[in-house]
Structure formats: C-alpha cells, structure tokens
Design a protein around this motif. Structure first.
Motif, PDB file in Angstrom:
ATOM      1  N   PRO A 204       0.810  -1.223   0.000  1.00  0.00           N
ATOM      2  CA  PRO A 204       0.000   0.000   0.000  1.00  0.00           C
ATOM      3  C   PRO A 204       0.844   1.274   0.000  1.00  0.00           C
ATOM      4  N   ARG A 205       0.227   2.349  -0.474  1.00  0.00           N
ATOM      5  CA  ARG A 205       0.910   3.620  -0.658  1.00  0.00           C
ATOM      6  C   ARG A 205       1.452   4.157   0.671  1.00  0.00           C
TER       7      ARG A 205
ATOM      8  N   TRP B  45      -2.290   2.962  -7.847  1.00  0.00           N
ATOM      9  CA  TRP B  45      -2.297   2.762  -6.394  1.00  0.00           C
ATOM     10  C   TRP B  45      -1.407   3.770  -5.661  1.00  0.00           C
TER      11      TRP B  45
END
Length: 195
Positions: A127-128, A162
């Motif tokens: 995830p970012r 994303w």
C-alpha cells in the motif's frame, strides 16, 4: 495475425518513448536540490529511499548515475527496467518464474562493490506510503547509509494508480531534499523521514 507483430513493435518501442518523454519534460523542469553536501561525505555511495509516487522526477534527476535499482519481475517491471536502463541506471530484475531473491542478491552485491542503490519501500504494489522491512535488510547487508528522498513539485498531475504517481508538468518547480543519514532506522523512523 497482424496484431501480434504490431503489439511486438509497440512493446519494443514503448520504453524508448517513455524515456524520451521523461528526458524532454525534465529539460523544462526547474530542479533545486537540498542536502547534497551530506551525500558528498559518503561520496554518493548511499541507499536512496523514496516513495513510489516520486518515481518519475526521481529517476530524471539522477539520469546517467548508474544507480542500482530493484525491479519487479512482472511485465510492468520489465518495461520499467528497460526505461531505467535507457536513462543510465542498473536495474536488477528476476525473470518471470524465478525467485525475487535472485534480483535482491544482485542488488546487494552491486552495492558491496561500492555503488549507490535506490529502493521504493512501498513498491512495487503498495500500500501507498507504507514501508516494508526489506529496505532495512538491504541497508544491514550492504552497510550503506540510508538517505530519504523527499520531492515536492508544482504543478503536477497524478495518475489514478495505487501510488498516485506524480508527473510534473512542463516548467514545474521541483525541490528534491536528501534527508539523512538515518540513524538506527526502523519502519516507523523511516516513514517519519519520508513524510
């Protein structure tokens, strides 16, 4: 039947077009660096760490530096690796079906030979802005000091990917700050330095 040769040609030429776009756009960017004097103390032999969203201005700003970069074994990773090579980087990528660890060891060996390397701790798929522990293992194994790279650019467009990939527009003002060396890093400390 005709589609296959056309697709092959587009796949062949795509990295050249992307590299050209980055080079041409970059010529118009007004880039200011901060913290370069800190890097000089280490003769620029460091582990650069930056969020995946800063990928485009980061690779342009160090074009021709021969920095080692870990690249995903996916099809996107292959494209990215070819672009990086055209821009003067040393990409390390496992072939599809091979274990990613092979590319990682290649990157570590490259660093041990006295070369700088770069890692996106939230890449390749997020995830970012959530760092993974791999970057800490790379630092331990190579002995390279970690420098967090922060990039601020205006104006930019953001992709819907994303990572919300940043593309500075022509004539954008870009500030690139080198923050380090990061002492006794852990994930929380690393994320703090990257914010």
């Amino acid at each position: 039947m005709i589609g296959s040769p056309i697709k092959s040609f587009l796949w062949f030429i795509e990295p050249f077009l992307i590299a050209l776009l980055i080079r041409v756009s970059g010529l118009t960017w007004r880039i200011k660096f901060k913290g370069i004097s800190l890097l000089k103390r280490y003769n620029f032999k460091v582990l650069y760490v930056f969020w995946h969203e800063y990928y485009i201005p980061a690779i342009y700003s160090h074009t021709g530096s021969n920095i080692g970069v870990l690249v995903s074994s996916s099809r996107d990773g292959e494209l990215s690796g070819r672009v990086l090579k055209l821009l003067g980087y040393k990409p390390f990528r496992s072939e599809p079906g091979e274990k990613e660890i092979k590319a990682l060891f290649g990157l570590i060996d490259y660093a041990k030979q006295g070369n700088p390397i770069a890692v996106t701790p939230d890449g390749p798929a997020g995830p970012r802005r959530k760092a993974k522990k791999g970057v800490l293992h790379i630092s331990e194994r190579t002995g390279l000091p970690i420098f967090a790279v922060l990039i601020d650019a205006h104006p930019v467009i953001r992709f819907t990917s994303w990572d919300k990939l940043m593309l500075p527009l022509p004539f954008a003002r870009i500030e690139i700050s080198m923050n380090g060396p990061i002492k006794n890093p852990d994930i929380e400390t690393l994320e703090k330095h990257l914010s």
